[in-house]
Write an enzyme that holds these catalytic residues in place. Sequence first.
Site, PDB file in Angstrom:
ATOM      1  CE  LYS A 183      11.363 -12.274 -12.167  1.00 44.82           C
ATOM      2  NZ  LYS A 183      12.284 -11.900 -11.351  1.00 44.82           N
ATOM      3  CD  GLU A 215      15.166 -14.321 -10.674  1.00 46.03           C
ATOM      4  OE1 GLU A 215      14.509 -14.794  -9.399  1.00 46.03           O
ATOM      5  OE2 GLU A 215      14.798 -13.245 -11.036  1.00 46.03           O
ATOM      6  NE  ARG A 222       5.809   2.545  -0.974  1.00 44.42           N
ATOM      7  CZ  ARG A 222       6.285   1.839   0.290  1.00 44.42           C
ATOM      8  NH1 ARG A 222       5.402   1.541   0.892  1.00 44.42           N
ATOM      9  NH2 ARG A 222       7.368   2.199   0.477  1.00 44.42           N
ATOM     10  CD  GLU A 237       7.576 -12.125 -10.336  1.00 40.13           C
ATOM     11  OE1 GLU A 237       8.806 -11.768 -10.706  1.00 40.13           O
ATOM     12  OE2 GLU A 237       6.950 -11.254  -9.511  1.00 40.13           O
ATOM     13  CD1 TRP A 280      -0.382  -6.376  -3.569  1.00 32.92           C
ATOM     14  CD2 TRP A 280      -0.490  -6.794  -1.343  1.00 32.92           C
ATOM     15  NE1 TRP A 280      -0.403  -7.631  -3.263  1.00 32.92           N
ATOM     16  CE2 TRP A 280      -0.606  -7.969  -2.123  1.00 32.92           C
ATOM     17  CE3 TRP A 280      -0.652  -6.921   0.175  1.00 32.92           C
ATOM     18  CZ2 TRP A 280      -0.020  -9.182  -1.400  1.00 32.92           C
ATOM     19  CZ3 TRP A 280      -0.421  -8.375   0.704  1.00 32.92           C
ATOM     20  CH2 TRP A 280      -0.254  -9.295  -0.150  1.00 32.92           C
ATOM     21  CG  HIS A 322      16.382 -37.778  -4.392  1.00 34.26           C
ATOM     22  ND1 HIS A 322      16.714 -39.041  -3.707  1.00 34.26           N
ATOM     23  CD2 HIS A 322      17.640 -37.189  -4.973  1.00 34.26           C
ATOM     24  CE1 HIS A 322      18.296 -39.184  -4.321  1.00 34.26           C
ATOM     25  NE2 HIS A 322      18.458 -38.125  -4.838  1.00 34.26           N
ATOM     26  CG  ASN A 326       1.988   0.301   3.897  1.00 31.21           C
ATOM     27  OD1 ASN A 326       1.560  -0.977   3.761  1.00 31.21           O
ATOM     28  ND2 ASN A 326       3.168   0.601   4.056  1.00 31.21           N
ATOM     29  N   GLY A 327       0.021  -1.454   6.228  1.00 30.37           N
ATOM     30  CA  GLY A 327       0.355  -2.269   7.391  1.00 30.37           C
ATOM     31  C   GLY A 327      -0.636  -3.356   7.611  1.00 30.37           C
ATOM     32  CB  CYS A 332      -0.996   0.257   1.127  1.00 37.15           C
ATOM     33  SG  CYS A 332      -2.028  -1.360   1.369  1.00 37.15           S
ATOM     34  CE  LYS A 384      10.378  -3.304  -8.818  1.00 40.45           C
ATOM     35  NZ  LYS A 384      10.820  -4.548  -9.414  1.00 40.45           N
TER      36      LYS A 384
HETATM   37  O1  M6R Z   1      12.495  -5.059  -3.310  1.00 41.86           O
HETATM   38  P1  M6R Z   1      12.937  -6.411  -2.774  1.00 41.86           P
HETATM   39  O2  M6R Z   1      14.308  -6.723  -3.755  1.00 41.86           O
HETATM   40  O3  M6R Z   1      13.398  -6.558  -1.408  1.00 41.86           O
HETATM   41  O4  M6R Z   1      11.796  -7.638  -3.230  1.00 41.86           O
HETATM   42  C1  M6R Z   1      11.987  -8.643  -2.898  1.00 41.86           C
HETATM   43  C2  M6R Z   1      10.750  -9.689  -3.650  1.00 41.86           C
HETATM   44  O5  M6R Z   1       9.752  -9.156  -3.121  1.00 41.86           O
HETATM   45  C3  M6R Z   1      11.061  -9.148  -5.064  1.00 41.86           C
HETATM   46  O6  M6R Z   1      12.152  -9.857  -5.707  1.00 41.86           O
HETATM   47  C4  M6R Z   1      10.063 -10.226  -5.797  1.00 41.86           C
HETATM   48  O7  M6R Z   1      10.160 -11.521  -5.835  1.00 41.86           O
HETATM   49  C5  M6R Z   1      10.082 -10.051  -7.641  1.00 41.86           C
HETATM   50  N1  M6R Z   1       8.597  -9.750  -7.716  1.00 41.86           N
HETATM   51  C6  M6R Z   1      10.320 -11.041  -8.148  1.00 41.86           C
HETATM   52  O8  M6R Z   1      10.474 -10.851  -9.510  1.00 41.86           O
END
Ligand code: M6R
Length: 606
Positions: free
Chosen positions: A482, A478, A27, A485, A74, A501, A98-99, A2, A601
């Site tokens: 990607k 990673e 946010r 998400e 959010w 396994h 926010n929180g 947020c 983000k």
């Molecule tokens: O701002 P940060 O790097 O601390 O964020 C950490 C994660 O929230 C962030 O890397 C998230 O996993 C991304 N959306 C992945 O692409």
Amino acid sequence: MCGIIGINSNKPVSATIINSLKKLEYRGYDSAGMATINNGLINEVKSEGRVENLEKNSLVQNMEGTIGIGHVRWATHGLPNSINAHPHSSQNVSVVHNGIIENSTILKKFLIGKGHKFKSQTDTEVIVHLITENLKTDNIVDSIKKTLKSLHGSFALGIIFKDQPDLIVGARRGSPLAVGYGPNENYLGSDSYALKSMTNKITYLNDGEFCIIKRDHVEFFSEEGTKINKKVLKLSSTEEKYDKGDYKHFMAKEIEEQPNTIKNGINEYLDMSNKDINIYNFPWKSNEITSITLIGCGTAYHSCLMAKYWFEEITSLDVNIDIASEFRYRKNRFKKDTLYVFVSQSGETADTYAALDLCKQSGVKTCAVVNVVESSIARDSEFVLPIHCGTEIGVASTKAFLGQILILYILALKLALWRKDIEKNNFNKKIDDLKKLPKLIEQTLLIDNKIQTISNTFNEAKGSMFLGRGFSYPIALEGALKLKELSYIHAEGYPAGEMKHGPLALIEEGMPVVVLAPRDNYYKKTISNMQEVIARGAKVLLITNKSKDEVISENIWETIEVESTNEDLLPFLLTIPLQKLAYYSALKKGYDIDKPRNLAKSVTVE
Ligand code: M6R
């Protein structure tokens, strides 16, 4: 998560609030809203979805008032709809938050008992009614103090009052909050980024503090309600202009910017003429550090995992890594000779910040690897290594990942040199290779067409797997993150050697499996694992690096070759096709690439 904005001005504020909310959308983008005070009344407008929906709302276009608060949400408690959107208001009080208020159920029961009526499913609404209730007997400062005491959990708050139309109250515990100073107006914002277009003079609130923002001055209070003085910081740069240019999405632009990310990092940290690494003012002697613990979330955690492999390979340090949300609740044995490194693009991730806070309380050595240098994690760490990759807007982290792993690699090399773990010749060779990396990334970025076609198969599949060994394992994780998400396709990253396994049972005819098998120490082993999945019907996309030796294996569905470099640096190149695969899959599905569903983000709630 947020985002919060508040403006107290001598001119109408609604258009500026909308502009600031657009900046804060990273946010959260489930819903947006704002409230102003005009003609002795609180006006509140809220819309489901993006800020652009709020902007189009005719009520906003006609909204008057020189004092107001705004919010992008959010969702944590209650559906992402306009009723649950912030601000939440009683007749006299309007709040953005926010929180998470952890005791909201108990407080709600108490307030209903007192006759308060609730409209939303949110935890935030209890704050509105608590303040309203406390104002029956107390002045503003006392009612805020009392309210904050009753709240368990985390919050950054912006509050306006019908009966005090000349002030905004800001308060923080856990979630970040900044105050900005302008000519004949003052501001409240979740971070300096939201305020940068209006001012570069900022004060950050510390945990427990609250403030009263008037048009011409700001008063700060401790948790106990005592007035305190706070420093005004001048932000280094004016607002950075960052747009999509000719790209369809920020993510596409950010992927293509990666050669520059690496160039910037190299220019900042490498002294090419002396073949050395510039890490100035490092506060500790090399013999004061015998181990390193790297902490982060999501992609940043993958950077930590990547770094573990390098640190173990290049240095003699003991290396641990941790997911911040796990670290903070474990019984950690903090060690004075361990360097705790916090990796984060935003520098505001709540769990990573909380882990840092724990380390600070234990008095151990803390270092931040962050992109946003004005962020909470950067400010509160003893030492900061900035990533220097520029603003990253796409929710999916791309250039920040390469930026993070570059800085961590450089740190590993520097510590190895200080500790005499690496011979100077070998070090020099690695520095020379590093210098060539931007060009190799540029060349690897040219692989577009093939990946576009390949992405169709992933889009049609029920699920997919990403396999790697050694240096390629973090990259497999990673790549899978990607894809899930952005394209909402089930994707699992796995160590290639671990398939037998259990996960091998998932493989069925036609399942797309990405195998990362660069020509490194693990190559032959990974190729064997690849054959095991091919034998069970998987459609393997092999990602390797260019070599004079052919890949000896039958029935590989597709092969992508990245450029060649030394083993340490191959992970940078292997990442590129995986980012593009996720991008094109989402593009073909018509999904919102820069703002995938359910995400934000900056993750400022735990
Ligand atoms: O701002 P940060 O790097 O601390 O964020 C950490 C994660 O929230 C962030 O890397 C998230 O996993 C991304 N959306 C992945 O692409």
